[in-house]
Design a protein around this motif. Structure first.
Motif, PDB file in Angstrom:
ATOM      1  N   UNK A  89      66.618  93.565  37.605  1.00  0.00           N
ATOM      2  CA  UNK A  89      66.950  94.919  37.752  1.00  0.00           C
ATOM      3  C   UNK A  89      65.455  95.833  37.631  1.00  0.00           C
ATOM      4  N   UNK A  90      64.609  95.267  38.231  1.00  0.00           N
ATOM      5  CA  UNK A  90      63.256  95.741  38.636  1.00  0.00           C
ATOM      6  C   UNK A  90      63.368  97.208  39.446  1.00  0.00           C
ATOM      7  N   UNK A 113      68.115 104.292  39.109  1.00  0.00           N
ATOM      8  CA  UNK A 113      68.518 103.239  40.284  1.00  0.00           C
ATOM      9  C   UNK A 113      67.618 101.877  39.860  1.00  0.00           C
ATOM     10  N   UNK A 114      67.988 100.925  40.429  1.00  0.00           N
ATOM     11  CA  UNK A 114      67.162  99.543  40.440  1.00  0.00           C
ATOM     12  C   UNK A 114      67.209  99.062  41.616  1.00  0.00           C
ATOM     13  N   UNK A 115      66.347  98.152  42.019  1.00  0.00           N
ATOM     14  CA  UNK A 115      66.234  97.210  43.284  1.00  0.00           C
ATOM     15  C   UNK A 115      67.143  96.108  43.179  1.00  0.00           C
ATOM     16  N   UNK A 116      67.095  95.578  43.942  1.00  0.00           N
ATOM     17  CA  UNK A 116      67.778  94.026  44.221  1.00  0.00           C
ATOM     18  C   UNK A 116      67.102  93.220  44.974  1.00  0.00           C
ATOM     19  N   UNK A 117      65.795  93.530  45.215  1.00  0.00           N
ATOM     20  CA  UNK A 117      64.822  92.481  45.610  1.00  0.00           C
ATOM     21  C   UNK A 117      64.980  92.337  47.351  1.00  0.00           C
ATOM     22  N   UNK A 130      66.303  99.915  51.508  1.00  0.00           N
ATOM     23  CA  UNK A 130      66.242  98.768  50.355  1.00  0.00           C
ATOM     24  C   UNK A 130      67.626  98.822  49.583  1.00  0.00           C
ATOM     25  N   UNK A 131      67.913  97.892  49.095  1.00  0.00           N
ATOM     26  CA  UNK A 131      69.327  97.768  48.411  1.00  0.00           C
ATOM     27  C   UNK A 131      69.150  98.003  47.048  1.00  0.00           C
ATOM     28  N   UNK A 161      79.470  97.214  45.393  1.00  0.00           N
ATOM     29  CA  UNK A 161      78.741  97.012  43.999  1.00  0.00           C
ATOM     30  C   UNK A 161      77.773  95.889  44.372  1.00  0.00           C
ATOM     31  N   UNK A 162      76.465  96.011  43.817  1.00  0.00           N
ATOM     32  CA  UNK A 162      75.664  95.337  43.709  1.00  0.00           C
ATOM     33  C   UNK A 162      75.161  94.706  45.151  1.00  0.00           C
ATOM     34  N   UNK A 163      74.550  95.499  45.798  1.00  0.00           N
ATOM     35  CA  UNK A 163      74.236  95.161  47.230  1.00  0.00           C
ATOM     36  C   UNK A 163      72.892  94.269  47.088  1.00  0.00           C
ATOM     37  N   UNK A 164      72.855  93.123  47.814  1.00  0.00           N
ATOM     38  CA  UNK A 164      71.860  92.202  47.478  1.00  0.00           C
ATOM     39  C   UNK A 164      70.932  92.351  48.898  1.00  0.00           C
ATOM     40  N   UNK A 165      71.168  91.191  49.645  1.00  0.00           N
ATOM     41  CA  UNK A 165      70.178  91.207  50.904  1.00  0.00           C
ATOM     42  C   UNK A 165      70.900  92.129  52.094  1.00  0.00           C
ATOM     43  N   UNK A 166      69.987  92.876  52.669  1.00  0.00           N
ATOM     44  CA  UNK A 166      70.451  93.520  53.682  1.00  0.00           C
ATOM     45  C   UNK A 166      69.699  93.275  55.316  1.00  0.00           C
TER      46      UNK A 166
END
Lengths: 376, 360
Positions: A89-90, A113-117, A130-131, A161-166
Motif C-alpha cells: 500500500x505504498x 489514497x495508495x498505489x497498486x504498483x 495510475x491504479x 475494488x483493488x485496481x491493479x495493472x492498467x
C-alpha cells in the motif's frame, strides 16, 4: 584495441560531440538507442530501487528509492526517463533518469489514497494514469496526472475494488483495468479485508468520460485478476491469483485467460498438472505480438508457461527458481524472464527454448515482480 | 562431447568452490563457514539417496511378490503381497519428502503422480481405479507394458495396486483374503492387471533411482552430482530446493488430510505418516563426524532456540500419531510446515526468494 566495441565508439562520439558544444538534450535524441531491462529490485529498505540492465554493456545498476517498487513505465515524452510505482500500500512514484541512474523527482498520492504498483500513459503521452485505492471509501480509483509535471488533474472510478495493472487499449480511447477485487488498508498492511465478498472484474473504461463500457468476470469468484497485457489487435491476456483460503471447494482453478476483441474470456485450463504446479499464483503476463504467444510466470511454481493467443493452446514451459519478471525484447525475438536471485534468461519467442549464451546474472540484484524491456 | 566436457569442468569448479568457500546461499554478503554445503551433501547421501534405494528395493520386492502370488494363488502369498505393499507405501512416504529431481522433472507428466496420484492435489481416485480394474477384467484389451505406459496417472501406481491387492473388484469390494484369492482364481486377467501395475511402478522407481545415481535426463550426470554442484536447470539453489520440497510435503500431508485419505484399504496411513516424519527428523539431525547436521548449523549460528522449537514440533507430531488424533496431527504438521518456511531457512541463513514468499 577495443576500438570496435560499440559502447566505446558511442562514448567517444558522445565525448567529442559534448566537447563541440552539443547539448545533452540534443544528444539524447540523436544518439542511437540501446536496449535496457528495467525492474524494481531489492530485498530490504536500503537496497530498494529501480534496477536497470544495459543489454550491450552487460552491466546492472540500481537507482535507490527507499521503497519497494512494483511496475515501471517508460516516459513517452521524456527520453531516458522511467517511472517506478510503489507496491501496495505504498503511495510514492519516482521518476528515474536512466542515463544518470538518479531519481529526478517523485510524487505521492492524495491523502487517503495508495498505489497498486502500476500505471500507464495516454496515447499522446501527455496524461499519466495510475491504479489507486481510496482506502477511506474502499473504492478503486484511476488517478489522472499531467505527465510532465505530475500534477493531479482528476480521477476516475476504477469500477471495482483493488485496481491493479492498467493498460491502454490499441484504440487509445479505452483503459483496461484489472480490478483485483481485494480490499486493503494501509493500517492493516497487505492483509485482505474482504475475502468473503471479493469480486474481481476486468473493466473496459471510456477514457473520455470515465464510464465503464464493459466488464468481465472469470468463473471463479475468488480468482483475483491482477495482471494484464494487450496485443496490438486488442486481444487481452490476463493472469490471476486465486485466494484459496476463501474458497469453499478444492477444485483446480485455471489461472490465465485470453480475450479476443468482442468475445468472452477463454480460460487456459490445460495442462492441469502444470496449472496445479503454479500453486494458484501467476505473477506477470506478457504478449509477444510477432509470435502471438502469451507468457505467464509463477514464482510459486518456479515456472514461466506459454500459450498461443489464437488457439488458447499450451505451447511450452521453462523452469526458473522464483521467476516473476517477464517481458519481450524490443525486436520481439525473445521473451525475457527474471528472478529474485538476479538472473535474466532469454527464451526464443518461437521455440521458447532458452538461448543460454544470453544468460545474465547479477547476484547483487533481487529482481522483483515485473520486468520491462525498452530502448533508451 | 564438447558440451559434456564443459559441463564436467563447470561441475568440478562448482564442487571445489562449494567445498572451500562455505558460501552463503542468501547472497547477502560474507558469512562465516557454517558447513552448510557439507551438511547438504550428507543429507543427500544419507537421507535422500537412502530413501531412493529403499523405495527401489521395496518396489522390486512388490513386483516379485506379485509374480509369486500369481504363480501360486493363496492367502499366504496374498498376505505376503499385502505386507510388501505396506512396506512400499511407507518407503514412498519417506521418499516423497524429496519431491524434486527425477521424481518431478516434467511439469506436465511428473513421475511422482504415476506413483501416488493422491500427492498431486489430494484427490482420491479410488472409484476411478475400481472402474478401470473391473473394466479390464471384463474386456479383452492386451494388458502389456505398452498398455500401462499409456495410462493416465490416476489409473496406475500405489492406489491402483492397493485396490488390486486389498479388495475384490466385484461391486461389494470385499477385503476378505479368501474372497480376493477366489476372484483372482476366477478372473485370470486380474493377475495380468496386478503384475502389469507392479512392473509399471517398478519402472517409475527405476527411473528415479537411475536419475539420482546414473544419468539425469540425458545429461550424462547423476542428479546427485548436478544437485551438489548447484547445476540445477531452473537455477534453484540446492539447499532451497531441499527445504521447499520438505515444506511442500508437510503442507500436503496437513492440508489434504492424508491420514484419512491414503492407504485406507491397507490401513497403514498412520505408519506411513510416521515414516515421513521419522525421515525428516533424521535428515535434520544426521549424526556424522565428517559433517554437521542442519541442526548443528543452526546451533552454530546461535539459533538453538529455533532447533528446540522444531524438535518440540516433531515430538508433538509423533504424539498425535501415537494418539491417532487426526485433528491434532493437522495442527502440529502446520507448525512444522511453518518451521520449514521460517525457522529452518532463517537458521541456515537461506533466503527462499522474495517473490515466492511475498509476491503481489
Amino acid at each position: 584495441m577495443d576500438s570496435g566495441h560499440p559502447d566505446l565508439q558511442r562514448r567517444r562520439l558522445l565525448a567529442s560531440l559534448l566537447a563541440a558544444g552539443v547539448s545533452p538534450q540534443v544528444l539524447a535524441t540523436a544518439m542511437p538507442e540501446e536496449e535496457y531491462i528495467l525492474s524494481a529490485q531489492g530485498s530490504h529498505e536500503q537496497a530498494y530501487g529501480l534496477g536497470q540492465v544495459r543489454r550491450h554493456h552487460g552491466d546492472a545498476q540500481s537507482a535507490s528509492t527507499g521503497f519497494r517498487g512494483h511496475g515501471a513505465s517508460v516516459h513517452p515524452l521524456k527520453p531516458g526517463i522511467a517511472l517506478m510505482y510503489s507496491r501496495r500500500p505504498g503511495d510514492r512514484c519516482v521518476e528515474v533518469d536512466l542515463r544518470t541512474n538518479t531519481v529526478k523527482q517523485a510524487f505521492v498520492c492524495p491523502e487517503g489514497h495508495h498505489l497498486f504498483g502500476h500505471g500507464c500513459f495516454s496515447q499522446d503521452g501527455t496524461i499519466l494514469f495510475t491504479s489507486e485505492a481510496d482506502f477511506r471509501s474502499g473504492k478503486g480509483k484511476i488517478g489522472i496526472r499531467d505527465s510532465r509535471t505530475y500534477q493531479r488533474i482528476g480521477e476516475y472510478d476504477s469500477h471495482g475494488v483493488g485496481p491493479h495493472e492498467i493498460k491502454l487499449m490499441p484504440d487509445g480511447k479505452t483503459l483496461l483495468v484489472a480490478n483485483g477485487g481485494l480490499l486493503t488498508h494501509p493500517k492493516t498492511g497487505r492483509k485482505t479485508l474482504n475475502l468473503d465478498s471479493m469480486e474481481s472484474r476486468l473493466s473496459y473504461i471510456d477514457l473520455s468520460k470515465g464510464q465503464q463500457l464493459e466488464a468481465f468476470k472469470v468463473p471463479e469468484d475468488k480468482a483475483s485478476i491482477r495482471h494484464i497485457d494487450v496485443a496490438s489487435d486488442g486481444t487481452v491476456a490476463i493472469a490471476t491469483q486465486v485466494q484459496r483460503a476463501a474458497m469453499r471447494h478444492n477444485e483446480l482453478v485455471p489461472l490465465g485467460a485470453v480475450q479476443k476483441p468482442g468475445q468472452a474470456l477463454e480460460m487456459l485450463a490445460e495442462p492441469a498438472v502444470l496449472i496445479h504446479h503454479m500453486q494458484d499464483y501467476m505473477g506477470s503476463v506478457a504478449i509477444n505480438n510477432r509470435t502471438r504467444i502469451a507468457g505467464f510466470t509463477s514464482p510459486r511454481g518456479n515456472v514461466a508457461a506459454f500459450w498461443h493467443l489464437d488457439e488458447a493452446r499450451f505451447v511450452q514451459y521453462h523452469q526458473l527458481h522464483d521467476v516473476c519478471g517477464l517481458g519481450v525484447s524490443n525486436d520481439e525475438q525473445h521473451f525475457v524472464i527474471s528472478n529474485s536471485s538476479g538472473q535474466l534468461r532469454f527464451l526464443d519467442a518461437n521455440t521458447l527454448q532458452e538461448d543460454k549464451t544470453k544468460r545474465l546474472h547479477f547476484p547483487h540484484m533481487r529482481w522483483d515482480n515485473h520486468l520491462l524491456v525498452t530502448r533508451v | 562431447m564438447h558440451k559434456h566436457t564443459l559441463l564436467a569442468t563447470l561441475i568440478a569448479a562448482s564442487v571445489c568452490a562449494c567445498g572451500g568457500g562455505g558460501s552463503s546461499s542468501s547472497g547477502g554478503g560474507e558469512e562465516p563457514d557454517t558447513g552448510l554445503e557439507d551438511a547438504l551433501r550428507l543429507i543427500i547421501d544419507d537421507a535422500v539417496l537412502n530413501a531412493v534405494e529403499r523405495f527401489s528395493t521395496q518396489t522390486a520386492t512388490l513386483n516379485s511378490r506379485s509374480e509369486t502370488f500369481c504363480d501360486a494363488l493363496s492367502t499366504d502369498n496374498l498376505d505376503a503381497l499385502q505386507t510388501s505393499w505396506k512396506a512400499t507405501q511407507m518407503e514412498w512416504f519417506a521418499l516423497a519428502n524429496y519431491n524434486f529431481g527425477p521424481l518431478n522433472d516434467d511439469l506436465v507428466f511428473p513421475k511422482y503422480t504415476f506413483i501416488d496420484s493422491l500427492r498431486l492435489r489430494g484427490t482420491n481416485y479410488l472409484e476411478s481405479v475400481r472402474t478401470r480394474i473391473a473394466d479390464n477384467i471384463a474386456n479383452d484389451v492386451t494388458l502389456d507394458a505398452a498398455y500401462f505406459n499409456t495410462q493416465t496417472f490416476q489409473h496406475v501406481g500405489l492406489l491402483a495396486l492397493e485396490s488390486a491387492i486389498f479388495e475384490t473388484a466385484a461391486a461389494e469390494h470385499g477385503q476378505d483374503l479368501g474372497d480376493i484369492v477366489a476372484e483372482y482364481n476366477e478372473s485370470p486377467r486380474k493377475c495380468e492387471i496386478l503384475t502389469g501395475l507392479a512392473e509399471h511402478l517398478q519402472a517409475q522407481s527405476d527411473y528415479v533411482q537411475n536419475g539420482w545415481t546414473q544419468d539425469h535426463k540425458g545429461t550424462g550426470f547423476p542428479y546427485r552430482t548436478l544437485f551438489l554442484a548447484g547445476e540445477l536447470d531452473d537455477g534453484t539453489e540446492p539447499v532451497v530446493q531441499l527445504i521447499v520440497a520438505v515444506q511442500q510435503h508437510l503442507d500436503y500431508l496437513q492440508k489434504r488430510s492424508v491420514v484419512t485419505q491414503s492407504a485406507q484399504l491397507a490401513g497403514n496411513a498412520w505408519e506411513s505418516m510416521s515414516s515421513a516424519i521419522d525421515n525428516i527428523d533424521a535428515m535434520l539431525q544426521i549424526d556424522n563426524p565428517d559433517a554437521p547436521s542442519f541442526f548443528d548449523v543452526m546451533t552454530s549460528r546461535g539459533l538453538d532456540t529455533s532447533v528446540q522449537t522444531v524438535q518440540q514440533n516433531i515430538a508433538a507430531i509423533r504424539q498425535a500419531i501415537s494418539d491417532r488424533d487426526a485433528a491434532m496431527l493437522e495442527i502440529e504438521l502446520g507448525k512444522l510446515d511453518g518451521n520449514f518456511k521460517r525457522e529452518i531457512p532463517d537458521g541456515l541463513g537461506v533466503v527462499l526468494g522474495i517473490n515466492f514468499s511475498d509476491g503481489d
